[in-house]
Design a protein around this motif. Structure first.
Motif, PDB file in Angstrom:
ATOM      1  N   THR A   1       0.872  -0.964  -1.070  1.00 15.80           N
ATOM      2  CA  THR A   1       0.425  -0.924   0.321  1.00 15.80           C
ATOM      3  C   THR A   1       0.428  -2.330   0.922  1.00 15.80           C
ATOM      4  O   THR A   1       0.862  -2.522   2.070  1.00 15.80           O
ATOM      5  CB  THR A   1      -0.978  -0.303   0.417  1.00 15.80           C
ATOM      6  N   ARG A   2      -0.039  -3.297   0.162  1.00 13.68           N
ATOM      7  CA  ARG A   2      -0.032  -4.683   0.647  1.00 13.68           C
ATOM      8  C   ARG A   2       1.381  -5.177   0.892  1.00 13.68           C
ATOM      9  O   ARG A   2       1.647  -5.852   1.889  1.00 13.68           O
ATOM     10  CB  ARG A   2      -0.723  -5.605  -0.361  1.00 13.68           C
ATOM     11  N   GLU A   3       2.299  -4.856  -0.029  1.00 13.87           N
ATOM     12  CA  GLU A   3       3.693  -5.259   0.142  1.00 13.87           C
ATOM     13  C   GLU A   3       4.282  -4.649   1.413  1.00 13.87           C
ATOM     14  O   GLU A   3       4.967  -5.327   2.185  1.00 13.87           O
ATOM     15  CB  GLU A   3       4.521  -4.846  -1.079  1.00 13.87           C
ATOM     16  N   LYS A   4       4.011  -3.380   1.626  1.00 17.08           N
ATOM     17  CA  LYS A   4       4.528  -2.697   2.824  1.00 17.08           C
ATOM     18  C   LYS A   4       3.924  -3.304   4.087  1.00 17.08           C
ATOM     19  O   LYS A   4       4.634  -3.515   5.081  1.00 17.08           O
ATOM     20  CB  LYS A   4       4.190  -1.201   2.740  1.00 17.08           C
ATOM     21  N   LEU A   5       2.635  -3.608   4.053  1.00 18.57           N
ATOM     22  CA  LEU A   5       1.979  -4.229   5.194  1.00 18.57           C
ATOM     23  C   LEU A   5       2.603  -5.583   5.506  1.00 18.57           C
ATOM     24  O   LEU A   5       2.868  -5.899   6.670  1.00 18.57           O
ATOM     25  CB  LEU A   5       0.476  -4.393   4.927  1.00 18.57           C
ATOM     26  N   GLU A   6       2.874  -6.392   4.485  1.00 21.26           N
ATOM     27  CA  GLU A   6       3.505  -7.688   4.699  1.00 21.26           C
ATOM     28  C   GLU A   6       4.892  -7.531   5.318  1.00 21.26           C
ATOM     29  O   GLU A   6       5.265  -8.284   6.219  1.00 21.26           O
ATOM     30  CB  GLU A   6       3.578  -8.465   3.384  1.00 21.26           C
ATOM     31  N   GLN A   7       5.649  -6.532   4.848  1.00 18.49           N
ATOM     32  CA  GLN A   7       6.977  -6.274   5.418  1.00 18.49           C
ATOM     33  C   GLN A   7       6.860  -5.880   6.885  1.00 18.49           C
ATOM     34  O   GLN A   7       7.631  -6.350   7.734  1.00 18.49           O
ATOM     35  CB  GLN A   7       7.680  -5.165   4.637  1.00 18.49           C
ATOM     36  N   LEU A   8       5.898  -5.016   7.196  1.00 16.95           N
ATOM     37  CA  LEU A   8       5.717  -4.578   8.575  1.00 16.95           C
ATOM     38  C   LEU A   8       5.257  -5.735   9.470  1.00 16.95           C
ATOM     39  O   LEU A   8       5.717  -5.863  10.618  1.00 16.95           O
ATOM     40  CB  LEU A   8       4.721  -3.419   8.642  1.00 16.95           C
ATOM     41  N   GLU A   9       4.366  -6.583   8.963  1.00 17.94           N
ATOM     42  CA  GLU A   9       3.917  -7.741   9.735  1.00 17.94           C
ATOM     43  C   GLU A   9       5.085  -8.674  10.023  1.00 17.94           C
ATOM     44  O   GLU A   9       5.214  -9.203  11.131  1.00 17.94           O
ATOM     45  CB  GLU A   9       2.814  -8.500   8.987  1.00 17.94           C
TER      46      GLU A   9
ATOM     47  N   PHE B   1      -8.180   3.355 -12.503  1.00 15.37           N
ATOM     48  CA  PHE B   1      -8.267   2.051 -11.849  1.00 15.37           C
ATOM     49  C   PHE B   1      -6.881   1.434 -11.686  1.00 15.37           C
ATOM     50  O   PHE B   1      -6.531   0.931 -10.615  1.00 15.37           O
ATOM     51  CB  PHE B   1      -9.170   1.115 -12.666  1.00 15.37           C
ATOM     52  N   GLU B   2      -6.083   1.474 -12.751  1.00 14.68           N
ATOM     53  CA  GLU B   2      -4.745   0.879 -12.703  1.00 14.68           C
ATOM     54  C   GLU B   2      -3.836   1.606 -11.710  1.00 14.68           C
ATOM     55  O   GLU B   2      -3.029   0.984 -11.028  1.00 14.68           O
ATOM     56  CB  GLU B   2      -4.112   0.857 -14.106  1.00 14.68           C
ATOM     57  N   VAL B   3      -3.969   2.921 -11.612  1.00 17.61           N
ATOM     58  CA  VAL B   3      -3.178   3.682 -10.643  1.00 17.61           C
ATOM     59  C   VAL B   3      -3.535   3.242  -9.223  1.00 17.61           C
ATOM     60  O   VAL B   3      -2.655   2.968  -8.401  1.00 17.61           O
ATOM     61  CB  VAL B   3      -3.399   5.206 -10.818  1.00 17.61           C
ATOM     62  N   GLN B   4      -4.828   3.134  -8.934  1.00 20.67           N
ATOM     63  CA  GLN B   4      -5.255   2.717  -7.601  1.00 20.67           C
ATOM     64  C   GLN B   4      -4.858   1.272  -7.316  1.00 20.67           C
ATOM     65  O   GLN B   4      -4.521   0.917  -6.191  1.00 20.67           O
ATOM     66  CB  GLN B   4      -6.772   2.899  -7.444  1.00 20.67           C
ATOM     67  N   ARG B   5      -4.886   0.446  -8.345  1.00 17.34           N
ATOM     68  CA  ARG B   5      -4.462  -0.951  -8.190  1.00 17.34           C
ATOM     69  C   ARG B   5      -2.986  -1.016  -7.787  1.00 17.34           C
ATOM     70  O   ARG B   5      -2.596  -1.776  -6.909  1.00 17.34           O
ATOM     71  CB  ARG B   5      -4.699  -1.693  -9.505  1.00 17.34           C
ATOM     72  N   ALA B   6      -2.152  -0.209  -8.449  1.00 15.64           N
ATOM     73  CA  ALA B   6      -0.721  -0.173  -8.134  1.00 15.64           C
ATOM     74  C   ALA B   6      -0.494   0.324  -6.710  1.00 15.64           C
ATOM     75  O   ALA B   6       0.357  -0.212  -5.987  1.00 15.64           O
ATOM     76  CB  ALA B   6       0.021   0.713  -9.140  1.00 15.64           C
ATOM     77  N   VAL B   7      -1.246   1.327  -6.296  1.00 18.69           N
ATOM     78  CA  VAL B   7      -1.129   1.839  -4.924  1.00 18.69           C
ATOM     79  C   VAL B   7      -1.493   0.750  -3.924  1.00 18.69           C
ATOM     80  O   VAL B   7      -0.800   0.543  -2.919  1.00 18.69           O
ATOM     81  CB  VAL B   7      -2.026   3.085  -4.725  1.00 18.69           C
TER      82      VAL B   7
END
Length: 85
Positions: free
Chosen positions: A62-70, A52-58
């Motif tokens: 992903t959210r951080e990268k999406l915000e950067q791309l937006e 669960f923690e591994v998927q949470r970190a992923v």
């Protein structure tokens, strides 16, 4: 995968709560309960805390990268000149 010690402990507790007249069957009941618990929990497709923690970190990355791309797309769109007709 479910911790087998946890399943053993849970089955032992349930079997231990059996009325005294049925305690002769306690060992057999404990084995059957453990098997039933393991089967039932495996059908739930549970994940470990570590998974669960591994998927949470992923997801966070992903959210951080999406915000950067937006933000980058917004910057590019702001700098874009309207097309003339």
């Amino acid at each position: 995968m479910i911790d087998s010690k946890l399943l053993d402990d849970l089955a032992k507790r349930v079997a231990g709560s059996v009325p005294s007249g049925l305690q002769l069957l306690q060992e057999d009941l404990q084995k059957n309960l453990r098997s039933a618990l393991e089967t039932g929990l495996n059908h739930l497709e549970l994940v470990t805390r570590e998974e669960f923690e591994v998927q949470r970190a992923v997801l966070l990355r992903t959210r951080e990268k999406l915000e950067q791309l937006e933000q980058r797309v917004a910057e590019l769109e702001a700098g874009k000149q309207p097309a003339s007709e």
